[in-house]
Write a protein that holds these residues in place. Structure first.
Motif, PDB file in Angstrom:
ATOM      1  N   ALA A  31      42.434  36.030  27.076  1.00 14.16           N
ATOM      2  CA  ALA A  31      43.059  34.864  26.430  1.00 14.16           C
ATOM      3  C   ALA A  31      43.566  35.229  25.035  1.00 14.16           C
ATOM      4  CB  ALA A  31      42.071  33.708  26.356  1.00 14.16           C
ATOM      5  N   ASP A  32      42.753  35.954  24.283  1.00 15.43           N
ATOM      6  CA  ASP A  32      43.162  36.364  22.934  1.00 15.43           C
ATOM      7  C   ASP A  32      44.364  37.302  22.976  1.00 15.43           C
ATOM      8  OD1 ASP A  32      41.164  34.824  21.827  1.00 15.43           O
ATOM      9  OD2 ASP A  32      39.793  36.509  21.493  1.00 15.43           O
ATOM     10  N   ALA A  33      44.399  38.183  23.985  1.00 18.40           N
ATOM     11  CA  ALA A  33      45.521  39.120  24.100  1.00 18.40           C
ATOM     12  C   ALA A  33      46.834  38.385  24.398  1.00 18.40           C
ATOM     13  CB  ALA A  33      45.237  40.144  25.191  1.00 18.40           C
ATOM     14  N   HIS A  34      46.745  37.253  25.083  1.00 20.06           N
ATOM     15  CA  HIS A  34      47.948  36.490  25.421  1.00 20.06           C
ATOM     16  C   HIS A  34      48.300  35.451  24.350  1.00 20.06           C
ATOM     17  CE1 HIS A  34      48.901  37.920  29.501  1.00 20.06           C
ATOM     18  NE2 HIS A  34      47.610  38.177  29.565  1.00 20.06           N
ATOM     19  N   SER A  35      47.386  35.218  23.421  1.00 16.16           N
ATOM     20  CA  SER A  35      47.665  34.273  22.336  1.00 16.16           C
ATOM     21  C   SER A  35      48.553  34.956  21.312  1.00 16.16           C
ATOM     22  CB  SER A  35      46.360  33.827  21.662  1.00 16.16           C
ATOM     23  OG  SER A  35      45.552  33.126  22.574  1.00 16.16           O
ATOM     24  N   GLN A  54      42.937  28.490  31.003  1.00 14.89           N
ATOM     25  CA  GLN A  54      44.272  28.890  31.450  1.00 14.89           C
ATOM     26  C   GLN A  54      44.218  30.227  32.171  1.00 14.89           C
ATOM     27  OE1 GLN A  54      46.708  28.864  27.946  1.00 14.89           O
ATOM     28  NE2 GLN A  54      46.742  26.636  27.819  1.00 14.89           N
ATOM     29  N   VAL A  55      43.418  31.145  31.644  1.00 18.93           N
ATOM     30  CA  VAL A  55      43.287  32.466  32.278  1.00 18.93           C
ATOM     31  C   VAL A  55      42.664  32.313  33.666  1.00 18.93           C
ATOM     32  CG1 VAL A  55      42.202  34.742  32.103  1.00 18.93           C
ATOM     33  CG2 VAL A  55      43.147  33.661  30.065  1.00 18.93           C
ATOM     34  N   VAL A  56      41.636  31.475  33.777  1.00 18.69           N
ATOM     35  CA  VAL A  56      40.980  31.266  35.070  1.00 18.69           C
ATOM     36  C   VAL A  56      41.949  30.660  36.084  1.00 18.69           C
ATOM     37  CG1 VAL A  56      39.183  29.936  36.257  1.00 18.69           C
ATOM     38  CG2 VAL A  56      38.662  31.081  34.104  1.00 18.69           C
ATOM     39  N   LEU A  57      42.708  29.654  35.662  1.00 16.11           N
ATOM     40  CA  LEU A  57      43.675  29.029  36.569  1.00 16.11           C
ATOM     41  C   LEU A  57      44.738  30.028  37.019  1.00 16.11           C
ATOM     42  CD1 LEU A  57      44.070  25.571  34.822  1.00 16.11           C
ATOM     43  CD2 LEU A  57      42.886  26.055  36.972  1.00 16.11           C
ATOM     44  N   CYS A  58      45.191  30.851  36.097  1.00 15.33           N
ATOM     45  CA  CYS A  58      46.190  31.868  36.431  1.00 15.33           C
ATOM     46  C   CYS A  58      45.595  32.903  37.394  1.00 15.33           C
ATOM     47  CB  CYS A  58      46.693  32.541  35.155  1.00 15.33           C
ATOM     48  SG  CYS A  58      48.041  33.683  35.441  1.00 15.33           S
ATOM     49  N   TRP A  59      44.341  33.278  37.168  1.00 10.23           N
ATOM     50  CA  TRP A  59      43.661  34.232  38.052  1.00 10.23           C
ATOM     51  C   TRP A  59      43.570  33.661  39.470  1.00 10.23           C
ATOM     52  CZ3 TRP A  59      38.556  33.893  40.176  1.00 10.23           C
ATOM     53  CH2 TRP A  59      38.120  35.063  40.806  1.00 10.23           C
ATOM     54  N   CYS A  60      43.250  32.384  39.579  1.00 10.38           N
ATOM     55  CA  CYS A  60      43.187  31.735  40.896  1.00 10.38           C
ATOM     56  C   CYS A  60      44.547  31.780  41.583  1.00 10.38           C
ATOM     57  CB  CYS A  60      42.725  30.281  40.756  1.00 10.38           C
ATOM     58  SG  CYS A  60      40.993  30.101  40.303  1.00 10.38           S
ATOM     59  N   LEU A  84      50.543  27.368  33.723  1.00  8.31           N
ATOM     60  CA  LEU A  84      51.602  27.716  34.682  1.00  8.31           C
ATOM     61  C   LEU A  84      52.575  28.751  34.134  1.00  8.31           C
ATOM     62  CD1 LEU A  84      52.336  24.152  36.084  1.00  8.31           C
ATOM     63  CD2 LEU A  84      50.989  25.982  37.155  1.00  8.31           C
ATOM     64  N   SER A  85      52.669  28.861  32.808  1.00  4.23           N
ATOM     65  CA  SER A  85      53.578  29.847  32.218  1.00  4.23           C
ATOM     66  C   SER A  85      52.878  31.167  31.904  1.00  4.23           C
ATOM     67  CB  SER A  85      54.213  29.282  30.948  1.00  4.23           C
ATOM     68  OG  SER A  85      53.222  29.036  29.979  1.00  4.23           O
ATOM     69  N   LEU A  86      51.584  31.245  32.184  1.00  2.00           N
ATOM     70  CA  LEU A  86      50.818  32.458  31.904  1.00  2.00           C
ATOM     71  C   LEU A  86      50.918  33.412  33.090  1.00  2.00           C
ATOM     72  CD1 LEU A  86      48.807  33.862  29.959  1.00  2.00           C
ATOM     73  CD2 LEU A  86      46.982  32.693  31.196  1.00  2.00           C
ATOM     74  N   HIS A  87      51.061  34.703  32.806  1.00  4.25           N
ATOM     75  CA  HIS A  87      51.122  35.723  33.851  1.00  4.25           C
ATOM     76  C   HIS A  87      50.163  36.841  33.478  1.00  4.25           C
ATOM     77  CE1 HIS A  87      54.516  33.741  35.683  1.00  4.25           C
ATOM     78  NE2 HIS A  87      55.048  33.637  34.471  1.00  4.25           N
ATOM     79  N   LEU A  88      49.285  37.195  34.393  1.00  2.95           N
ATOM     80  CA  LEU A  88      48.316  38.262  34.158  1.00  2.95           C
ATOM     81  C   LEU A  88      48.821  39.564  34.762  1.00  2.95           C
ATOM     82  CD1 LEU A  88      44.977  36.415  35.074  1.00  2.95           C
ATOM     83  CD2 LEU A  88      45.990  36.732  32.811  1.00  2.95           C
ATOM     84  N   SER A  89      48.487  40.660  34.104  1.00  2.00           N
ATOM     85  CA  SER A  89      48.848  41.971  34.647  1.00  2.00           C
ATOM     86  C   SER A  89      47.897  42.300  35.793  1.00  2.00           C
ATOM     87  CB  SER A  89      48.740  43.044  33.560  1.00  2.00           C
ATOM     88  OG  SER A  89      47.377  43.242  33.209  1.00  2.00           O
ATOM     89  N   SER A  90      48.282  43.277  36.607  1.00  2.00           N
ATOM     90  CA  SER A  90      47.421  43.670  37.730  1.00  2.00           C
ATOM     91  C   SER A  90      46.098  44.239  37.226  1.00  2.00           C
ATOM     92  CB  SER A  90      48.138  44.674  38.633  1.00  2.00           C
ATOM     93  OG  SER A  90      48.553  45.798  37.890  1.00  2.00           O
ATOM     94  N   GLU A  91      46.117  44.873  36.041  1.00  2.00           N
ATOM     95  CA  GLU A  91      44.880  45.410  35.466  1.00  2.00           C
ATOM     96  C   GLU A  91      43.939  44.271  35.050  1.00  2.00           C
ATOM     97  OE1 GLU A  91      47.940  46.357  34.231  1.00  2.00           O
ATOM     98  OE2 GLU A  91      48.062  48.277  35.280  1.00  2.00           O
ATOM     99  N   VAL A  93      43.884  41.215  36.353  1.00  2.00           N
ATOM    100  CA  VAL A  93      43.383  40.596  37.582  1.00  2.00           C
ATOM    101  C   VAL A  93      42.267  41.446  38.178  1.00  2.00           C
ATOM    102  CG1 VAL A  93      43.986  39.918  39.945  1.00  2.00           C
ATOM    103  CG2 VAL A  93      45.535  39.389  38.065  1.00  2.00           C
ATOM    104  N   ALA A  94      42.467  42.754  38.206  1.00  2.00           N
ATOM    105  CA  ALA A  94      41.454  43.656  38.763  1.00  2.00           C
ATOM    106  C   ALA A  94      40.160  43.596  37.949  1.00  2.00           C
ATOM    107  CB  ALA A  94      41.987  45.079  38.815  1.00  2.00           C
ATOM    108  N   ALA A  95      40.279  43.538  36.619  1.00  2.00           N
ATOM    109  CA  ALA A  95      39.087  43.456  35.767  1.00  2.00           C
ATOM    110  C   ALA A  95      38.318  42.166  36.038  1.00  2.00           C
ATOM    111  CB  ALA A  95      39.484  43.543  34.298  1.00  2.00           C
ATOM    112  N   LEU A  96      39.042  41.056  36.166  1.00  2.00           N
ATOM    113  CA  LEU A  96      38.380  39.777  36.459  1.00  2.00           C
ATOM    114  C   LEU A  96      37.785  39.777  37.859  1.00  2.00           C
ATOM    115  CD1 LEU A  96      40.843  37.243  34.814  1.00  2.00           C
ATOM    116  CD2 LEU A  96      38.595  37.961  33.979  1.00  2.00           C
ATOM    117  N   ASP A  97      38.467  40.389  38.811  1.00  2.00           N
ATOM    118  CA  ASP A  97      37.927  40.489  40.173  1.00  2.00           C
ATOM    119  C   ASP A  97      36.582  41.207  40.171  1.00  2.00           C
ATOM    120  OD1 ASP A  97      40.127  39.217  41.222  1.00  2.00           O
ATOM    121  OD2 ASP A  97      41.050  41.044  42.035  1.00  2.00           O
ATOM    122  N   THR A  98      36.534  42.308  39.460  1.00  2.00           N
ATOM    123  CA  THR A  98      35.313  43.098  39.413  1.00  2.00           C
ATOM    124  C   THR A  98      34.153  42.286  38.856  1.00  2.00           C
ATOM    125  OG1 THR A  98      36.596  45.109  39.105  1.00  2.00           O
ATOM    126  CG2 THR A  98      34.277  45.204  38.478  1.00  2.00           C
TER     127      THR A  98
END
Length: 142
Positions: A31-35, A54-60, A84-91, A93-98
């Motif tokens: 969240a801080d990195a995207h702020s 917002q990060v959690v919703l985007c991850w979902c 809805l305007s937030l986009h996470l990188s694949s890295e 998403v993978a970190a949150l998945d783990t």
């Protein structure tokens, strides 16, 4: 901490507050990195604050799920829309998945999952009957 300690699904999955610290830390870091903050004109600074929600919703959404969220305030509604305007990188998403999928309900014994689904079905049917008989808490608008 009390919310996690009294949460029945958390108890069933063996999750406690300490288990959530790495996940919460990762969510806060993302969240801080995207702020960001931008300066417009003289001393006027506009801050774009990204929340953990917002990060959690985007991850979902990255997992092709549609989270069913509710909101109790205008701020929460704005937070949901801003996700809805937030986009996470694949890295990210993978970190949150783990971190998030360490304790997955699919790891629990099959009998426990079946029992949970059966009980949830019974509760839904009971609530529907209570509503039909006029004992529900939701008032119908005609």
């Amino acid at each position: 901490r009390r919310k996690v300690a009294g949460n029945k699904p958390a108890k069933m999955m063996g999750i406690n507050w300490v288990d959530l610290i790495p996940l919460r830390t990762a969510l806060r870091d993302i969240a801080d990195a995207h702020s960001s903050s931008t300066t417009k004109g003289g001393d006027s600074t506009v801050k774009k604050r990204v929340s953990m929600a917002q990060v959690v919703l985007c991850w979902c959404r990255n997992h092709n799920t549609i989270p069913l969220v509710g909101c109790r305030s205008k701020q929460q509604a704005e937070d949901i829309l801003a996700s809805l305007s937030l986009h996470l990188s694949s890295e990210e998403v993978a970190a949150l998945d783990t971190l998030a999928l360490k304790k997955c309900t699919l790891d629990s014994p099959p009998w426990r999952r079946k029992l949970f689904v059966a009980l949830a079905g019974v509760v839904m049917v009971a609530c529907r009957w209570l509503d039909e008989w006029g004992f529900g808490v939701v008032e119908r608008v005609e």
